[in-house]
Scaffold this motif. Structure first.
Motif, PDB file in Angstrom:
ATOM      1  N   PHE A  88     -14.883 -61.521 -68.292  1.00 19.70           N
ATOM      2  CA  PHE A  88     -14.652 -60.120 -68.605  1.00 19.70           C
ATOM      3  C   PHE A  88     -15.896 -59.326 -68.246  1.00 19.70           C
ATOM      4  N   ILE A 132     -11.617 -66.160 -65.790  1.00 17.72           N
ATOM      5  CA  ILE A 132     -11.833 -64.728 -65.953  1.00 17.72           C
ATOM      6  C   ILE A 132     -13.136 -64.492 -66.694  1.00 17.72           C
ATOM      7  N   SER A 174      -4.205 -58.066 -64.275  1.00 22.43           N
ATOM      8  CA  SER A 174      -5.321 -57.480 -65.009  1.00 22.43           C
ATOM      9  C   SER A 174      -5.208 -55.966 -64.930  1.00 22.43           C
ATOM     10  N   ALA A 210      -5.188 -59.492 -59.452  1.00 21.63           N
ATOM     11  CA  ALA A 210      -5.215 -58.137 -60.000  1.00 21.63           C
ATOM     12  C   ALA A 210      -4.756 -57.113 -58.994  1.00 21.63           C
ATOM     13  N   GLU A 221      -6.429 -52.051 -66.757  1.00 20.95           N
ATOM     14  CA  GLU A 221      -7.386 -51.374 -67.615  1.00 20.95           C
ATOM     15  C   GLU A 221      -7.014 -49.905 -67.813  1.00 20.95           C
ATOM     16  N   THR A 267      -6.664 -51.719 -62.111  1.00 20.88           N
ATOM     17  CA  THR A 267      -6.462 -53.154 -62.267  1.00 20.88           C
ATOM     18  C   THR A 267      -7.557 -53.879 -61.509  1.00 20.88           C
ATOM     19  N   GLY A 268      -8.050 -54.952 -62.114  1.00 19.83           N
ATOM     20  CA  GLY A 268      -9.094 -55.733 -61.481  1.00 19.83           C
ATOM     21  C   GLY A 268     -10.442 -55.054 -61.455  1.00 19.83           C
ATOM     22  N   ALA A 326      -9.086 -53.245 -71.572  1.00 21.20           N
ATOM     23  CA  ALA A 326      -8.300 -54.156 -70.739  1.00 21.20           C
ATOM     24  C   ALA A 326      -7.163 -54.769 -71.541  1.00 21.20           C
TER      25      ALA A 326
END
Length: 742
Positions: A9, A7, A276, A28, A278, A300-301, A267
């Motif tokens: 970020f 991952i 994942s 995600a 957010e 997400t993602g 996140a």
């Protein structure tokens, strides 16, 4: 569907001796509140495996198709994790600034453009472990672009440290006079903006774990440092969760008040979020600080945030790409600012329902030269799509984006486009693209042509003020259109000034707005501001006519609208004026329709929008003298459509009266619709059938609401009908339905 992922970020790009986070987790997924894929809270801890069943919907695109040609590929020092397009040597040609990282390299490289689509050999302006983000601005106000580079070091937690190094540019492509400012806890995001309105560019640093934003205030000779705590969502809503990760931040004027705000991405950092995920927070600039508010949208993602005024209403919007495997698996999301701390979420691209690549990064601009903002994406292989470049062409306002126009990468099916940037690479006034792949970038030159542009950008740095022309004459609301090619790309904003007062600004390089202007002579000045603060101005003289000028002959009543024999829609806009005979004055005027008095006003002008049923009618306007007596003018007119009167919603919004959704009808199809504004005025209504614009009617009345009633020819079959009502602030209201035509 599970996989072991490395991952990275968004905006926190790691290297082997910095931080690489790896764990086994579901791919995600993405969700937006207010969309069909909305969810109301955190994902459940036990998430089932997901299989994406992709269905494809093809649509006819009405926009001009962009034409792009890939140029010579440029080999990079290492793969890029962030790129910026900016003119660092003041030659009017955009250059590429690239943050490049691999197992042996961690540097910020500059590639100077030659103006013909080729680039010089790169040179490094900084080598440092832990590069996290970069930004540009003129930090010492010398007219040259400078660089700000964020570096994070130490433990991968709140005890880690962040520092920002500012490199001052000399305007010839070189950088020196470095200043490093300690910026609090380990950080992932950097944004530039004038946060205290003193004319100097400041910086905002987003801490990854410490739940803080640090403002580096530019004093002209250095920076002062102030941090404040910001909220997070997932660890707050779920006590016991590992700390959230703040991953991306952008600056923009999201409420149009002239002060730069901030917006950041939060996140989930805990395995309790099975994918994942957010959340988003707005930091509104109050002038003395920032007020935080969580937005009613999640994703997400998501990749890094970007900001631009996508609907041209004078307020910054934000947008981002996402990738995962839920509903939808991949796509692009836009958050349109409503100006009150809320945002309207829209899926610019849905990878589950539309053929297209999987976007990894996005950038906005007018790429098909039609005066409307589009979005371009670096895409990996998607459903029925090869790796390369996708364009989502804007339809104007908030009416959405067309299905992607795709260009294959010249590197074939094994290419992996990762980052994207845009700017004027050569001197033709058309916005070009940088497509960044594994360890190279490809300049895509825009060859679309500008014949269809309402106001093409200059071929070299400058400002085009296309509408109105100098000494132009018109009526209020007055239409203003311009385009800007900043000397120090990218452009920061365009401002519109009337008689020395700023009336409107847009953080963009195109402006298209209609504003109310009082009757008489005025000066209109269009001001373009580049990122380095350079200002370009063009001033035009304009004359705003009265809606219905008073006749020059005494004893005359003049009806300006409707004209004799006109066929119009209801409500009918009526404008008239009168000149009295010698020795008399006009005390009042009255409108009659079919011998029924509808409106009486004092004075010698009268204007109104009056609901009139369909059919043939007689209009009479009477001017009454102060001494008694009157003059009269009359003429016939016809109102088209049904006899039900105008179609308008009961409150702000848009309404389609006919045909009913799901109805079976015959051609020509009567389309009756109307809208009442959420802004000040509905300026026009357009009808699309199967994504093709088939009818447009402008609101030339003084009424804030507007309706249409029109019979349209449609081919037999199932038809998708969309009605778009455009507002004076650049936004749009939309209604859609499906009908069957026999």
């Amino acid at each position: 569907m599970y996989a072991t992922l490395i991952i990275f970020f968004p905006r926190l790009y790691s290297i082997p001796d910095f931080y690489i986070v790896a764990r086994s987790r579901p791919l995600a997924r993405h969700s937006i509140h207010g969309s069909p894929h909305m969810h109301a809270g955190p994902f459940p801890k036990n998430t089932l495996s997901i299989i994406c069943f992709l269905t494809v919907a093809l649509a006819v695109q009405a926009q001009t198709t962009p034409v792009f040609t890939p140029g010579s590929q440029v080999t990079q020092v290492a793969p890029s994790f962030k790129v910026l397009a900016a003119d660092v040597n003041n030659d009017g040609v955009v250059d590429l600034i690239s943050m490049e990282i691999n197992s042996t390299v961690s540097s910020v490289e500059v590639y100077l453009g030659n103006g013909d689509g080729t680039f010089r050999a790169p040179f490094s302006v900084m080598d440092a472990q832990g590069l996290a983000d970069i930004a540009v601005g003129d930090f010492n106000q010398d007219g040259n672009l400078d660089l700000a580079i964020l570096v994070s070091s130490g433990p991968f937690d709140a005890t880690g440290k962040a520092a920002v190094t500012v490199l001052l540019g000399n305007g010839q492509g070189s950088f020196g006079s470095a200043q490093t400012i300690q910026a609090g806890s380990l950080a992932s995001g950097l944004a530039a903006g004038d946060f205290n309105n003193d004319g100097r560019t400041d910086l905002a640093v987003l801490a990854t774990f410490a739940k803080t934003v640090t403002i580096l205030t530019n004093t002209g000779t250095g920076f002062t440092v102030r941090s404040f705590t910001v909220p997070t969502h997932f660890d707050t809503a779920n006590p016991g969760f590992r700390p959230d990760l703040l991953t991306s931040i952008v600056a923009g004027d999201f409420n149009g008040d002239g002060k730069m705000d901030l917006l950041y991405q939060d996140a989930c950092g805990d395995s309790g979020c099975a994918v994942s995920q957010e959340a988003y927070f707005l930091l509104t600039n109050t002038g003395s600080g920032f007020t935080a508010k969580q937005l009613a949208m999640q994703s997400t993602g998501a990749t890094a945030l970007h900001t631009a005024d996508l609907d041209g209403d004078g307020k910054s919007d934000f947008y981002f790409a996402f990738n995962g495997c839920h509903t939808p698996c991949s796509g692009v999301t836009v958050g349109y600012s409503n100006g009150d701390g809320t945002f309207q979420a829209l899926e610019a691209f849905n990878g589950d329902t539309t053929v297209g690549g999987n976007p990894s990064d996005v950038i906005a601009g007018d790429f098909n030269n039609d005066g409307v903002m589009d979005i371009a994406a670096a895409v990996s292989a998607g459903f029925s799509s090869n790796p390369g470049l996708d364009f989502y062409l804007g339809k104007g306002g908030r009416s959405g984006f067309a299905n992607p126009v795709h260009f294959d990468s010249p590197n074939g099916v094994d290419a992996s486009p990762f980052r994207i940037a845009a700017g004027f690479i050569n001197h033709d006034g058309q916005k070009d693209i940088f497509l960044v792949e594994n360890a190279d970038f490809i300049p895509y030159l825009n060859n679309t042509g500008t014949a269809q542009s309402p106001c093409a950008a200059p071929a070299s740095p400058g400002l085009n003020f296309c509408i109105p022309v100098d000494n132009g004459v018109g009526r209020s609301p007055f239409h203003f259109v311009g385009s800007f090619y900043a000397q120090t790309q990218p452009a920061n904003r365009l401002e519109l000034w009337i008689d020395g007062q700023k009336k409107f600004q847009v953080f963009n390089d195109i402006i298209d707005i209609s504003l109310p202007v009082s009757t008489g002579s005025h000066t209109a000045t269009l001001v373009g501001v580049g990122t380095a603060g350079a200002v370009v101005k063009v001033t035009h003289s304009i004359f705003v006519q009265a809606e219905c000028p008073v006749p020059t002959t005494g004893g005359t009543v003049s009806i300006c609208t409707p004209r004799p024999g006109d066929t119009v829609t209801s409500p009918v806009h009526i404008a008239a004026s009168a000149a009295p005979p010698a020795g008399k004055t006009i005390s009042a005027m009255r409108i009659y329709i079919d011998n029924v008095a509808k409106l009486t006003v004092s004075g010698n002008t009268i204007t109104d929008d009056i609901a009139v049923p369909a059919g043939n009618h007689l209009l009479a306007v009477v001017a009454y003298f102060n001494t008694g007596g009157s003059d009269t003018a009359s003429q016939p007119f016809t109102v088209s459509g049904s006899t039900a009167g105008p179609c308008l919603p009961s409150g702000p919004g848009i309404k389609v009266c006919t045909p009913a959704s799901g109805a079976t009808v015959t051609s020509p199809v009567e389309v009756s619709a109307g809208a009442s504004p959420t802004a000040q005025k509905i300026t026009a209504i357009r009808v699309y059938v199967d994504n093709v614009a088939v009818f447009l009617s402008s609101n030339n009345t003084t009424s804030s609401s507007f309706s249409i009633d029109q019979k349209l020819t449609m081919a037999p079959g199932t038809r998708h009908l969309v009605v778009v009502a455009y507002q004076n602030n650049g936004t749009a209201l939309t209604a859609s339905e499906t009908i069957t035509v026999q």
